[in-house]
Design an enzyme around this catalytic site. Structure first.
Site, PDB file in Angstrom:
ATOM      1  CB  THR A 195      -0.871  -0.124   1.272  1.00  0.00           C
ATOM      2  OG1 THR A 195      -1.609  -1.329   1.165  1.00  0.00           O
ATOM      3  CG2 THR A 195      -1.805   1.005   1.499  1.00  0.00           C
ATOM      4  CD  GLU A 204      -7.514  -3.154  -1.749  1.00  0.00           C
ATOM      5  OE1 GLU A 204      -7.654  -3.895  -0.754  1.00  0.00           O
ATOM      6  OE2 GLU A 204      -6.637  -2.278  -1.822  1.00  0.00           O
ATOM      7  N   GLY A 234       1.243  -1.663   4.894  1.00  0.00           N
ATOM      8  CA  GLY A 234       1.674  -2.841   5.623  1.00  0.00           C
ATOM      9  C   GLY A 234       0.569  -3.817   5.938  1.00  0.00           C
ATOM     10  N   GLY A 235      -0.563  -3.768   5.211  1.00  0.00           N
ATOM     11  CA  GLY A 235      -1.619  -4.738   5.428  1.00  0.00           C
ATOM     12  C   GLY A 235      -2.121  -4.738   6.856  1.00  0.00           C
TER      13      GLY A 235
END
Length: 565
Positions: free
Chosen positions: A369, A408, A460-461
């Site tokens: 991201t 997504e 970073g999820g």
């Protein structure tokens, strides 16, 4: 309010800078941009210098990031934007992707109800939700910007047409996704070299994306969600196995939401609400800290244990309760009630880790991201976290438009208890449904204390929330920006039941002590996150900033004139 402040021209800004230089003084910066790529930071700074406000600069920076970081974001994705205006007003732009109209809970399951082979929620066009980024650019420019959208998109259009050089970060992420990138011609021919990872310095030019951005600049959202661009997107997505329709694109709606406001001590934090899970998780984390602070005499092991146990409990509630508020009844008042948070905090054993299984929840068997922070001289601030999810998204690039399609849809709970690519589990609250927005960890932050105001965030999820939590604590402790973005990180997300950490976060003795308390430790074997921070001292007005040394980003600071009303 439709416009933010009144700003001077680039000529006046240049005159001021020249005047300071001639007088022998070094001008103190009062505005800045921090982003994950130097070219994107430069795009934002140029827009500030040319009369744009923080929103214009944020759009310019984000659009440029989507060109030079095709592995992280772009107009084929979405995100969350927290805007705080100089007069104190604040809003969140929810540009999260939506599931296509033909999506349903069993989309990624076989006839036995098991997850299909081949990771269809991660690879290929079936993994792509309907993008929100183009709608955000158009809305922000028209409602909050100072400049026409075409002015803010101009740097990105130039970068797409003229190209950018491949760097090591690009090469590493292309290597990671090489197998899927080779499958789809639009991606293989554009982002690889002879089917392999390009050499450092290789120029990536994206003429089709430049034309798509020009359409958006000229026609606004209609230039993307309707007409020839939309037709080409649907054709390319469906040819690659997707289920997009023209109705899906035309029907996408951007949503303005009230930010989540967290009062902690004498500071106020603003962040994104659901379908971001960050707002509620951070509310719970800071709430638990207020109800049961870390002991003042705590050593580092005790502090890590305390914070990790709070993370465990917040992520448990995330897994059970969080989803798109349009489809899921989220018990916000109960989850943020001080009495409930006191109960959560009271369940922490000071000497022993609580097994996640003892907390209940859905259970389980078992990079990428971007972020930007912008401040202008008038006091307007934007903190935005944007994504196409995994590196190079779904791996599919629409050849006719140059748009990299996101993946997504993997952020949904495609099967209750099934972990996604980031190891997160969920239940029915976040199941796949037509038109629904998947739960997100993106949680851009603006922190206002008596001493300073700060915009920060990171990719970073699943680790985004805990990175921002630890960074916010450092900001409130008065640590300098360079320290905040570079400090080593640890994380607990309920399942898998372990403390994940960067290499060298803990000494050998600290690891032994944490294990003795019942914690499983997992060294992720690499650094993670790419935090971008801009901060202004409230008494002097001087701006400071820092880009995470883990990445290649840059924090650019400039002095601009402050307009009189």
């Amino acid at each position: 309010m439709r416009r933010i402040g009144s700003l001077f021209t680039a000529a006046l800004a240049a005159l001021l800078m020249t005047g300071c230089a001639l007088s022998g003084g070094q001008p103190e910066p009062n505005a800045g941009v921090a982003s994950a790529h130097p070219m994107a930071t430069e795009a934002g700074l140029k827009v500030l210098e040319n009369g744009g406000n923080a929103v214009d600069a944020a759009v310019a920076t984000a659009a440029a990031l989507g060109v030079v970081e095709p592995y992280s974001s772009g107009i084929g994705g979405g995100g969350f934007w927290v805007i705080r205006q100089a007069d104190g007003g604040a809003t969140v732009i929810d540009a999260r992707e939506e599931a296509p109209g033909d999506a349903h809970p069993g989309l990624y399951l076989n006839e036995k109800g098991d997850v299909r082979e081949g990771k269809p929620s991660l690879n290929g066009a079936l993994a792509a939700g309907i993008p929100g980024q183009p709608a955000a650019f158009d809305h922000m420019a028209s409602e909050y910007g100072q400049l026409p959208l075409a002015r803010s998109l101009a740097p990105a259009i130039r970068l797409a047409r003229e190209g950018f050089p491949v760097d090591e970060r690009y090469r590493n992420l292309a290597e990671f996704r090489l197998e899927v990138m080779r499958v789809y011609p639009g991606t293989r021919d554009l982002f690889l070299e002879d089917g392999g990872v390009p050499e450092k310095g290789h120029e990536i030019r994206q003429p089709a994306l430049a034309r798509t951005l020009e359409n958006l600049a000229e026609e606004g959202r209609a230039g993307f969600y309707q007409g020839p661009v939309a037709e080409q997107l649907v054709e390319d997505a469906r040819e690659a196995g997707g289920i997009w329709t023209m109705e899906d694109l035309a029907g996408y709606e951007l949503i303005e939401r009230d930010p989540v406001r967290i009062d902690y001590g004498n500071a106020t934090l603003l962040t994104a609400p659901a379908p971001s899970s960050g707002g509620m998780a951070l509310t719970q984390l800071f709430g638990m800290l207020e109800q049961r602070p870390v002991p003042e005499d705590a050593d580092r092991v005790t502090r890590v244990h305390w914070l990790a146990e709070m993370m465990r409990r917040a992520y448990r509630d995330r897994a059970v309760h969080m989803g798109d508020p349009a489809y899921t009844d989220i018990p916000r008042e109960r989850l943020s009630d001080p009495a409930y948070l006191r109960t959560l905090a009271s369940s922490i054993n000071p000497q022993r880790a609580t097994p996640s299984a003892d907390l209940g929840g859905p259970g389980t068997d078992g990079h990428h991201t971007t972020h930007l922070s912008v401040m202008d001289a008038e006091g307007n601030i934007v903190s935005a976290t944007l994504s196409i999810n995994y590196p190079f998204g779904s791996g599919v690039t629409s050849e006719g438009t140059g748009v990299v399609l996101n993946n997504e849809m993997d952020d949904f709970s495609i099967q209750p208890g099934h972990a996604n690519a980031w190891g997160l589990v969920g239940g029915e609250a976040n199941q796949v449904e037509a038109g629904k927005r998947p739960l997100s960890s993106m949680s851009p932050l603006i922190i206002r204390s008596p001493e300073r105001i700060t915009a920060l965030g990171a990719p970073g999820g699943s680790r985004i929330i805990t990175m921002n939590f630890l960074a916010a604590l450092d900001v409130l402790d008065g640590r300098p920006p360079e320290t905040v973005v570079s400090r080593s990180r640890f994380h607990h997300q309920y399942e898998p039941d372990r403390i994940e950490h960067e290499p060298d976060t803990f000494s050998k003795a600290e690891k032994q002590a944490l294990r003795a308390m019942g914690h499983e430790l997992h060294d992720v074997d690499r650094t993670y996150g790419n935090m971008q921070l801009i901060q202004r001292d409230r008494s002097s007005g001087i701006a400071r900033g820092a880009a995470d040394p883990r990445g290649i980003g840059r924090a650019g600071l400039i002095q601009l004139p402050v307009a009189s009303e």
